[in-house]
Scaffold this motif. Structure first.
Motif, PDB file in Angstrom:
ATOM      1  N   UNK A  66       0.818  -1.217   0.000  1.00 51.28           N
ATOM      2  CA  UNK A  66       0.000   0.000   0.000  1.00 51.28           C
ATOM      3  C   UNK A  66       0.851   1.265   0.000  1.00 51.28           C
ATOM      4  N   UNK A  67       0.608   2.092  -0.992  1.00 55.40           N
ATOM      5  CA  UNK A  67       1.276   3.392  -1.060  1.00 55.40           C
ATOM      6  C   UNK A  67       0.512   4.402  -0.206  1.00 55.40           C
ATOM      7  N   UNK A 125     -16.565  -3.050 -13.011  1.00 51.90           N
ATOM      8  CA  UNK A 125     -17.880  -3.537 -12.607  1.00 51.90           C
ATOM      9  C   UNK A 125     -17.982  -4.032 -11.181  1.00 51.90           C
ATOM     10  N   UNK A 126     -16.849  -4.085 -10.469  1.00 49.98           N
ATOM     11  CA  UNK A 126     -16.866  -4.584  -9.098  1.00 49.98           C
ATOM     12  C   UNK A 126     -17.396  -3.541  -8.122  1.00 49.98           C
ATOM     13  N   UNK A 127     -17.871  -4.029  -6.991  1.00 48.80           N
ATOM     14  CA  UNK A 127     -18.272  -3.159  -5.883  1.00 48.80           C
ATOM     15  C   UNK A 127     -17.364  -3.442  -4.697  1.00 48.80           C
ATOM     16  N   UNK A 128     -16.784  -2.399  -4.129  1.00 50.10           N
ATOM     17  CA  UNK A 128     -15.966  -2.580  -2.921  1.00 50.10           C
ATOM     18  C   UNK A 128     -16.892  -2.895  -1.759  1.00 50.10           C
ATOM     19  N   UNK A 129     -16.652  -4.041  -1.139  1.00 52.07           N
ATOM     20  CA  UNK A 129     -17.514  -4.443  -0.029  1.00 52.07           C
ATOM     21  C   UNK A 129     -16.875  -4.159   1.320  1.00 52.07           C
ATOM     22  N   UNK A 130     -15.571  -4.385   1.437  1.00 54.20           N
ATOM     23  CA  UNK A 130     -14.944  -4.246   2.755  1.00 54.20           C
ATOM     24  C   UNK A 130     -13.436  -4.099   2.624  1.00 54.20           C
ATOM     25  N   UNK A 131     -12.853  -3.321   3.522  1.00 53.25           N
ATOM     26  CA  UNK A 131     -11.402  -3.224   3.664  1.00 53.25           C
ATOM     27  C   UNK A 131     -11.013  -3.863   4.985  1.00 53.25           C
ATOM     28  N   UNK A 132      -9.792  -4.357   5.058  1.00 53.37           N
ATOM     29  CA  UNK A 132      -9.315  -4.953   6.300  1.00 53.37           C
ATOM     30  C   UNK A 132      -7.877  -4.525   6.566  1.00 53.37           C
ATOM     31  N   UNK A 133      -7.527  -4.439   7.846  1.00 52.75           N
ATOM     32  CA  UNK A 133      -6.157  -4.137   8.254  1.00 52.75           C
ATOM     33  C   UNK A 133      -5.403  -5.400   8.668  1.00 52.75           C
ATOM     34  N   UNK A 134      -5.889  -6.567   8.218  1.00 56.13           N
ATOM     35  CA  UNK A 134      -5.243  -7.835   8.561  1.00 56.13           C
ATOM     36  C   UNK A 134      -3.753  -7.789   8.248  1.00 56.13           C
ATOM     37  N   UNK A 135      -3.418  -7.225   7.088  1.00 59.87           N
ATOM     38  CA  UNK A 135      -2.032  -7.219   6.624  1.00 59.87           C
ATOM     39  C   UNK A 135      -1.393  -5.840   6.688  1.00 59.87           C
ATOM     40  N   UNK A 136      -1.920  -5.003   7.544  1.00 55.46           N
ATOM     41  CA  UNK A 136      -1.349  -3.661   7.714  1.00 55.46           C
ATOM     42  C   UNK A 136      -0.065  -3.726   8.535  1.00 55.46           C
ATOM     43  N   UNK A 137       0.856  -2.816   8.246  1.00 55.11           N
ATOM     44  CA  UNK A 137       2.086  -2.688   9.027  1.00 55.11           C
ATOM     45  C   UNK A 137       2.395  -1.207   9.215  1.00 55.11           C
ATOM     46  N   UNK A 138       1.984  -0.618  10.332  1.00 54.32           N
ATOM     47  CA  UNK A 138       2.188   0.813  10.560  1.00 54.32           C
ATOM     48  C   UNK A 138       3.664   1.224  10.646  1.00 54.32           C
ATOM     49  N   UNK A 179       6.921   2.953   6.249  1.00 49.85           N
ATOM     50  CA  UNK A 179       6.684   4.292   5.709  1.00 49.85           C
ATOM     51  C   UNK A 179       6.511   4.277   4.197  1.00 49.85           C
ATOM     52  N   UNK A 180       6.922   3.213   3.553  1.00 48.80           N
ATOM     53  CA  UNK A 180       6.922   3.064   2.092  1.00 48.80           C
ATOM     54  C   UNK A 180       7.906   4.011   1.412  1.00 48.80           C
ATOM     55  N   UNK A 181       8.796   4.602   2.181  1.00 43.39           N
ATOM     56  CA  UNK A 181       9.820   5.504   1.636  1.00 43.39           C
ATOM     57  C   UNK A 181      11.186   4.861   1.866  1.00 43.39           C
ATOM     58  N   UNK A 235      13.571  -5.010  11.420  1.00 43.06           N
ATOM     59  CA  UNK A 235      12.709  -4.551  12.515  1.00 43.06           C
ATOM     60  C   UNK A 235      11.382  -3.999  11.987  1.00 43.06           C
ATOM     61  N   UNK A 236      11.428  -3.423  10.786  1.00 44.92           N
ATOM     62  CA  UNK A 236      10.182  -2.947  10.168  1.00 44.92           C
ATOM     63  C   UNK A 236       9.320  -4.130   9.757  1.00 44.92           C
ATOM     64  N   UNK A 237       9.961  -5.152   9.206  1.00 44.11           N
ATOM     65  CA  UNK A 237       9.219  -6.317   8.736  1.00 44.11           C
ATOM     66  C   UNK A 237       8.769  -6.156   7.294  1.00 44.11           C
ATOM     67  N   UNK A 238       7.854  -6.998   6.860  1.00 42.23           N
ATOM     68  CA  UNK A 238       7.360  -6.910   5.488  1.00 42.23           C
ATOM     69  C   UNK A 238       6.431  -5.707   5.332  1.00 42.23           C
ATOM     70  N   UNK A 239       6.085  -5.402   4.100  1.00 43.40           N
ATOM     71  CA  UNK A 239       5.396  -4.154   3.764  1.00 43.40           C
ATOM     72  C   UNK A 239       4.011  -4.009   4.386  1.00 43.40           C
ATOM     73  N   UNK A 240       3.586  -2.751   4.466  1.00 45.31           N
ATOM     74  CA  UNK A 240       2.192  -2.452   4.799  1.00 45.31           C
ATOM     75  C   UNK A 240       1.353  -2.821   3.581  1.00 45.31           C
ATOM     76  N   UNK A 241       0.253  -3.553   3.795  1.00 45.46           N
ATOM     77  CA  UNK A 241      -0.535  -4.047   2.668  1.00 45.46           C
ATOM     78  C   UNK A 241      -2.019  -3.756   2.820  1.00 45.46           C
ATOM     79  N   UNK A 242      -2.601  -3.306   1.745  1.00 43.88           N
ATOM     80  CA  UNK A 242      -4.057  -3.187   1.685  1.00 43.88           C
ATOM     81  C   UNK A 242      -4.644  -4.583   1.498  1.00 43.88           C
ATOM     82  N   UNK A 243      -5.815  -4.802   2.060  1.00 42.71           N
ATOM     83  CA  UNK A 243      -6.544  -6.056   1.886  1.00 42.71           C
ATOM     84  C   UNK A 243      -7.983  -5.675   1.581  1.00 42.71           C
ATOM     85  N   UNK A 244      -8.376  -5.834   0.323  1.00 43.87           N
ATOM     86  CA  UNK A 244      -9.661  -5.345  -0.158  1.00 43.87           C
ATOM     87  C   UNK A 244     -10.524  -6.476  -0.679  1.00 43.87           C
ATOM     88  N   UNK A 245     -11.791  -6.469  -0.283  1.00 44.61           N
ATOM     89  CA  UNK A 245     -12.748  -7.462  -0.778  1.00 44.61           C
ATOM     90  C   UNK A 245     -13.769  -6.779  -1.682  1.00 44.61           C
TER      91      UNK A 245
END
Length: 274
Positions: free
Chosen positions: A186-187, A215-228, A231-233, A257-267
């Motif tokens: 996620x940028x 044609x899709x409809x966004x139903x839900x977002x999730x922070x399951x794979x978020x990593x605060x 910074x993506x910089x 220590x940062x770990x893997x990227x912050x990720x959007x998870x969209x349904x």
């Protein structure tokens, strides 16, 4: 007789898998714990959260699932056992007739993985060829289409127009009411005005806009794979972080220590009314 015995044994194993689970969550956890998974891949569960992610995308042991560009098969090691007995798993990999050496090598390695264990015997290997919906899976056959960390690659090959066409391919493969599950680096919105196209990160709002255009409809977002912490910089984009660590030993502890990227998870949902 020996071959027949192996087939009977495999069938018994496959048929018993869902019966061991009291719920979809249990079935997903059993698949994530399956012996076919490498310890290296299991070690990344803390970043990729496969059980929670697949449950969020409504994947069950009886689902028909299409995974787009499965790469080396990180999720294949989970989806194949999960869907072996009563579901269907289409792995839409690189086209066999591609002229790209990278694509050929990657596809060959994936085929080798599928041949390595009987649990993969029911995986349906198809092709992801943008603009050819039929190559992915039969039209209207899928309950769920999944893509993990692929959008930045596709966008770099054709921009908005190409991405909408790709989403339309997914739309065609899905049943009415089916789910498109998207996980992507996620940028941050504040960086969307800059030159982000080669960073490996992708804007969440752009993802939503392009999927809705198809044609899709966004139903839900999730922070399951978020990593605060992310910074993506980073000097080498998302590949600065684990698991790639493109800078090598330079600031290695910092990026670990940062770990893997912050990720959007969209349904997203394909509307029932056509």
């Amino acid at each position: 007789m020996k071959t027949l015995s192996k087939v009977i044994t495999l069938s018994a194993i496959l048929l018993s898998l869902p019966l061991l689970a009291d719920s979809t969550t249990d079935a997903l956890q059993q698949a994530a714990d399956h012996h076919v998974r490498s310890e290296q891949n299991k070690s990344r569960d803390k970043y990729r959260n496969p059980v929670q992610t697949l449950q969020f995308f409504e994947v069950t042991p009886t689902s028909t699932v299409v995974e787009i560009s499965p790469g080396g098969g990180w999720y294949t090691e989970i989806l194949a056992p999960l869907l072996a007995a009563h579901g269907t798993y289409y792995a839409a990999h690189f086209p066999a007739d591609s002229s790209s050496d990278y694509y050929k090598k990657n596809l060959a390695a994936f085929k080798e993985k599928l041949a390595s264990d009987p649990i993969y015997s029911r995986v349906k290997l198809t092709e992801f060829a943008p603009g050819n919906s039929d190559a992915i899976a039969p039209a209207g056959s899928a309950d769920v289409v999944l893509t993990f960390r692929n959008l930045h690659n596709w966008y770099g090959q054709g921009g908005d127009e190409a991405m909408v066409a790709i989403f339309e391919d997914f739309y065609t493969a899905l049943k009415p009411g089916g789910v498109l599950g998207v996980v992507e680096h996620r940028l941050p919105a504040a960086q969307a005005e800059g030159d982000w196209t080669k960073t490996g990160y992708f804007p969440e709002q752009l993802t939503i806009r392009l999927a809705e255009q198809a044609g899709f409809e966004l139903e839900q977002r999730s922070d399951i794979n978020a990593n605060p912490k992310d910074s993506a910089a980073h000097p080498r984009g998302v590949w600065t972080l684990p698991p790639v660590l493109r800078l090598g030993d330079e600031d290695k502890a910092k990026y670990q220590a940062i770990g893997e990227s912050d990720r959007m998870t969209l349904k997203f949902r394909k509307p029932v009314a056509q």
